[in-house]
Each structure stands twice: as C-alpha cells, then as structure tokens.
Design a protein around this motif. Structure first.
Motif, short mmCIF file in Angstrom:
data_model
loop_
_atom_site.label_atom_id
_atom_site.label_comp_id
_atom_site.label_asym_id
_atom_site.label_seq_id
_atom_site.Cartn_x
_atom_site.Cartn_y
_atom_site.Cartn_z
N SER A 137 -3.58 -37.59 11.69
CA SER A 137 -2.94 -37.84 11.22
C SER A 137 -2.47 -38.95 13.28
O SER A 137 -1.62 -39.81 13.27
CB SER A 137 -1.75 -36.94 11.47
N TYR A 177 4.24 -38.24 9.97
CA TYR A 177 4.99 -36.79 9.62
C TYR A 177 4.46 -36.34 8.44
O TYR A 177 4.01 -34.72 8.20
CB TYR A 177 6.46 -37.59 9.43
N ILE A 178 4.41 -37.25 7.28
CA ILE A 178 3.60 -35.99 5.83
C ILE A 178 2.15 -35.34 6.40
O ILE A 178 2.23 -34.61 5.92
CB ILE A 178 3.12 -37.33 4.42
N GLU A 180 1.02 -34.52 9.09
CA GLU A 180 1.22 -33.30 10.44
C GLU A 180 1.75 -31.95 9.79
O GLU A 180 1.54 -30.71 9.58
CB GLU A 180 2.12 -33.91 11.90
N LYS A 181 2.57 -32.10 8.72
CA LYS A 181 3.96 -31.18 7.99
C LYS A 181 2.45 -30.56 7.10
O LYS A 181 2.94 -29.52 7.06
CB LYS A 181 4.82 -32.10 7.37
N TYR A 184 1.08 -27.87 9.23
CA TYR A 184 0.84 -27.03 9.82
C TYR A 184 1.30 -26.34 8.08
O TYR A 184 1.30 -25.30 8.91
CB TYR A 184 2.19 -27.23 10.75
N TYR A 185 1.60 -26.99 7.15
CA TYR A 185 2.18 -26.27 6.07
C TYR A 185 1.18 -25.50 5.58
O TYR A 185 0.84 -24.04 5.02
CB TYR A 185 2.76 -26.86 5.45
N PHE A 201 10.15 -23.49 6.48
CA PHE A 201 9.49 -24.72 6.85
C PHE A 201 10.38 -26.27 6.01
O PHE A 201 10.28 -25.58 4.92
CB PHE A 201 8.27 -24.40 6.18
N ASN A 202 11.46 -26.17 6.70
CA ASN A 202 12.22 -27.13 5.79
C ASN A 202 11.64 -28.28 5.22
O ASN A 202 10.34 -28.77 5.58
CB ASN A 202 12.94 -27.67 7.02
N ILE A 204 9.47 -28.92 2.08
CA ILE A 204 8.22 -28.76 2.78
C ILE A 204 7.92 -29.31 0.46
O ILE A 204 7.21 -29.91 0.35
CB ILE A 204 7.60 -27.88 2.80
N LEU A 207 8.78 -32.98 0.48
CA LEU A 207 7.44 -33.43 1.20
C LEU A 207 6.81 -33.33 0.10
O LEU A 207 5.84 -34.04 -0.44
CB LEU A 207 7.25 -33.21 2.48
N TYR A 229 -3.58 -27.86 1.11
CA TYR A 229 -2.86 -27.08 -0.36
C TYR A 229 -3.00 -26.63 -1.21
O TYR A 229 -2.91 -25.54 -1.67
CB TYR A 229 -1.19 -28.21 0.27
#
Length: 475
Positions: A137, A177-178, A180-181, A184-185, A201-202, A204, A207, A229
């Motif tokens: 990222s 952003y995508i 990294e999000k 960490y998710y 986790f806002n 998500i 996204l 994921y």
C-alpha cells in the motif's frame, strides 16, 4: 551497564549494524562529542563478551578519569548516545527507501522555490518511482505524496497539468486507503478469533461492497488483502485460498520485510486452520508453502524471524512427521530469533521434537533446562511436560504436578482470555482422570471418553488424548 536502555537495544543488533553505527559516531557531521564514541566502545566490549562487565562507575572512570562520578551527568551522556542511535536508525531507513527520500526532496523544493532545483527534484522523483518495485500500500502512498508535491510545483502550468495531476492524487489516495483498510480489517478478524475483543471499524461494509463491485484485479495489494479477508470470513470456500496462494507465489518479489512475511503467514494460517478441521490434504499444502519460503530465502530476507513463525514451522514439520527437517531448521535458523528469546524457544522446540520421537526422558531433561518468560511458550511447555508424565505412566507425579499447573493458570486469568485458560484446564482434568483410573484400578475409560466429548473443540491436544484413551482401552 547491561541494564541501561542503550545497551539493551544494541544487544539485539547484529555486527554489521554495530559497525555502521560506529562509523556514524565517527562522523563530525553527526557527532562532535568524543564521549559518545568512548561510551559506545564500552558497550561494544560488553556485546562481544558475556564475561565482560562494567558498572556505571567503571565506565565513568574510563570516560572521565579526573572527575568524581556524577550520576546525573552520566545518565545525560547515555541519553545523548541513545538519541544518536535513534537518529542512526532513521537515516539507515531513509537510505533504504529512496522513493521516500525523493518525496522529501520534493517537499523541500516546494519550500525553497529554487528554479534549478525544481527540475532536478522532479527528475529524481521520476527515477525513484520507476525503480520502486514494491507493490504494498506504500506504493500508492508515495505516489500520492509525489503527485501532491508535483501539483504545487507545477502551478505555473495549471491548464496543461492540473486535471490529470489531481485525478492521480485522488486515485492514489483512494487505493492507499482501500488497501490499508482491508489490511487492518484482516488483522481484526484474526484477532477476534483469538480473543473476546470486539472492534469498531467504520465504513468497512461500504468498502467491501465497493471492492466486490470493482474487483481490483489489476491492483495487486488490494486483490491480495481482499482474498485474505475472504479466507478469514469464508474458510470453507477453498478457491479463495488457492487464488491467494498463487498470487503470493507469483508476486512475492514485489513485497518485502514484515509485510512479505505476513502475506505468507496468511496462507499458512489458513492451512493450519484446515488441518485443525481435519482436512489432512493441507499437510501437503503446508510443506509446499514452507519449501517455497526456504527455497527463496523469504524468512531470512530481513535477517530475523518472529518467534510465532519459527514455532509454526516446527509444529507443521512435526505434524507431518518430518523430524529431520525440524532439527535442521532449528540449527539453520535459530540465530534469526530475537536474542532475548532464542534460548527458551530453541530449548522448547527441541523438547517438542523429542516428544514426537517418543524420547520422553529427553523431553523432561530439556524442559527443565530454562525458564520460559514468554507466556504462550510457558503454557505449552507445561502441557508437554504433563503429557510426558502420562506417557511415562508417572501417575503420582501427574496428580501433584497438575495442581501446580492449575494454580499457575489461575494466576494468569487477568492476562489471558478465559476461553484460552479453559482449554488448558480441561486438558489437566482429562489427564488427571486417566491417572486416577490407573491408580485406583477402576479403568472406566468410557466415562473419561464421555467427559472428553463434553470438552470437544475446547481442549488442547484433543486428538492426542483420544489416542491415549484408545491405547488404554485396547490393553
């Protein structure tokens, strides 16, 4: 001196790092105080020889032989040396990341506004960008920073440049952003399995819908984390794992350091999970992954290995019955472990090998060699010790020693999730029931089997306990 923060940090460094820091201290640009160099030489002596010893007073007499010891001053000298070490780490890291250096140069160029510097800085950033093969990222983050600085440097030519430039800025920021999000998710999903902690986790869900709609097949790191994921959220669907594994095998050279190891950890974790579910074909998957890792030197790319990865390699090879591989692995890679944990991890790993090889007396000897400061290793060592007592039919010892194990676990309830503690407590219960049955002569193993069934999925070494009960029933 060994107790000082400065020494404890450098004691974990390898000789190359220490030699480079010594050259750093010899540079008058970074260090003008010769005391720093003299203090470092004292610490080097301690690092080279376990028998060497210097007290703070000894060190003071070497650097200030004509002055009375002043603890405040001495601590100030150590603090200054530590600051230089931290600056050295920062400069070393910057040297290894030319694209970050080019980004900082662009920021400086924006501040200085020197005409001849502008073209040079832009060309430098373009050269660094073209040579930057890492596709983590950070790739998007660096390009966002570069494009942002280029935007302000190109204000004089806004009509020709700004539209595309602004679009590039936005696109790189979005992708960073995508990625990294998602990253960490995935971390959160993994942690929630091991603990009772729930994370907020806002955005998500929004996204994930966006990624599923656009697929991002051409954006390697986003696709990889999306597949991670999927393996975590839909473990039954094996196609996601196989696509993820193929992507990582094909593109591993585009990643480095901790992130590279974490990507391989993701597929290894999935394989371990499948093995735990009884899917035996994943033993071959595990060996395939580790063969690839060793053939390509992936575990040693940063000259270190985390204890978790080291233990996973050992556990996998032992489950597959590859004891020679396990022993050779310890010999070849033990020096990549953190120095502070190496002895206890290696000692425990050898005990595991002896246990699998049924050399139970050696297991006892090995486990008694060292203390285990790491909580996870400590619990596992005590579990193997109790299992070994059962293998040796030391039933009286089991009854006395298991109680001390229970007390130990009860003391750790504040530090370890209750569910995890229970898996060990249940193991102790079953082992004690077997010992009591043997000592009393009332060998009602059917009752013990029913008790074990009550704990199914919530007890360590469940399969091994089933095997021990079956052996006793056949006698």
């Amino acid at each position: 001196m060994r107790s000082t923060k400065f020494y404890q940090i450098i004691s974990e460094l390898n000789p190359t790092d220490l030699n480079r820091f010594e050259k750093f201290l010899q540079s008058p640009y970074f260090n003008i105080n010769p005391i720093n160099t003299e203090l470092f030489k004292i610490c080097q002596d301690l690092h080279k020889s376990a028998k060497a010893e210097y007290t703070k007073l000894d060190s003071w007499n070497l650097i200030k032989p004509k002055e009375e010891y002043d603890d405040v001053k001495f601590r100030k000298y150590l603090s200054e040396l530590l600051k230089l070490l931290l600056k050295f780490f920062s400069i070393e890291e910057l040297e290894n990341r030319p694209i970050l250096a080019s980004q900082l140069l662009l920021e400086l160029t924006n501040k200085k506004k020197i005409p001849k510097l502008i073209n040079t800085a832009i060309q430098n950033s373009q050269n660094s960008s073209s040579k930057y093969i890492n596709r983590s990222s950070d790739f998007y983050l660096y390009h966002f920073q570069i494009e942002k600085n280029l935007f302000y440097l190109s204000e004089s030519n806004l009509e020709a440049y700004s539209k595309k430039n602004i679009e590039d800025i936005a696109e790189n920021l979005d992708k960073f952003y995508i990625a990294e999000k998602l990253k960490y998710y995935c971390e959160i999903l993994g942690r929630e399995v091991l603990s009772n902690i729930q994370y907020n986790f806002n955005f998500i869900n929004e996204l994930l819908l966006f990624v599923e709609e656009h697929k991002f097949y051409d954006d390697l790191i986003i696709r990889i984390y999306y597949l991670i994921y999927k393996t975590l959220s839909e473990p039954i669907e094996k196609d996601n794992y196989h696509e993820l594994k193929a992507l990582i095998f094909k593109n591993y050279r585009f990643f480095e350091g901790v992130e590279l190891q974490e990507l391989f950890a993701a597929i290894l974790t999935y394989a371990i999970g499948q093995i735990n579910l009884g899917n035996e074909e994943f033993h071959d998957e595990m060996i395939d992954i580790y063969d690839f890792i060793f053939e390509n030197g992936i575990l040693i790319s940063e000259n270190y290995m985390t204890p978790v990865k080291f233990k996973n390699v050992l556990t996998t090879s032992l489950r597959a019955g590859n004891y020679d591989f396990a022993e050779n692995f310890i010999k070849e890679y033990k020096d990549l472990l953190p120095a502070s944990q190496k002895e206890s991890i290696v000692t425990f790993s050898l005990a595991q090998i002896y246990f699998y090889k049924k050399d139970f007396l050696s297991v006892i000897t090995q486990l008694q060699r060292v203390e285990y400061p790491d909580m996870v290793t400590n619990r596992r060592a005590k579990t193997i010790y109790l299992a070994t007592l059962l293998e040796l039919n030391e039933y009286d010892a089991i009854l006395s020693w298991s109680e001390s194990f229970r007390v130990f676990l009860n003391r750790k309830k504040k530090d370890v999730p209750e569910a995890k503690i229970n898996t060990y407590q249940n193991f102790i219960t079953i082992v004690r029931l077997i010992a009591l049955a043997e000592l009393s002569g009332d060998k009602s193993y059917l009752k013990i089997e029913k008790e074990l069934q009550k704990y199914s999925g919530n007890i360590v070494n469940e399969q091994w306990l089933k095997e021990k009960l079956l052996e006793r029933k056949k006698k």
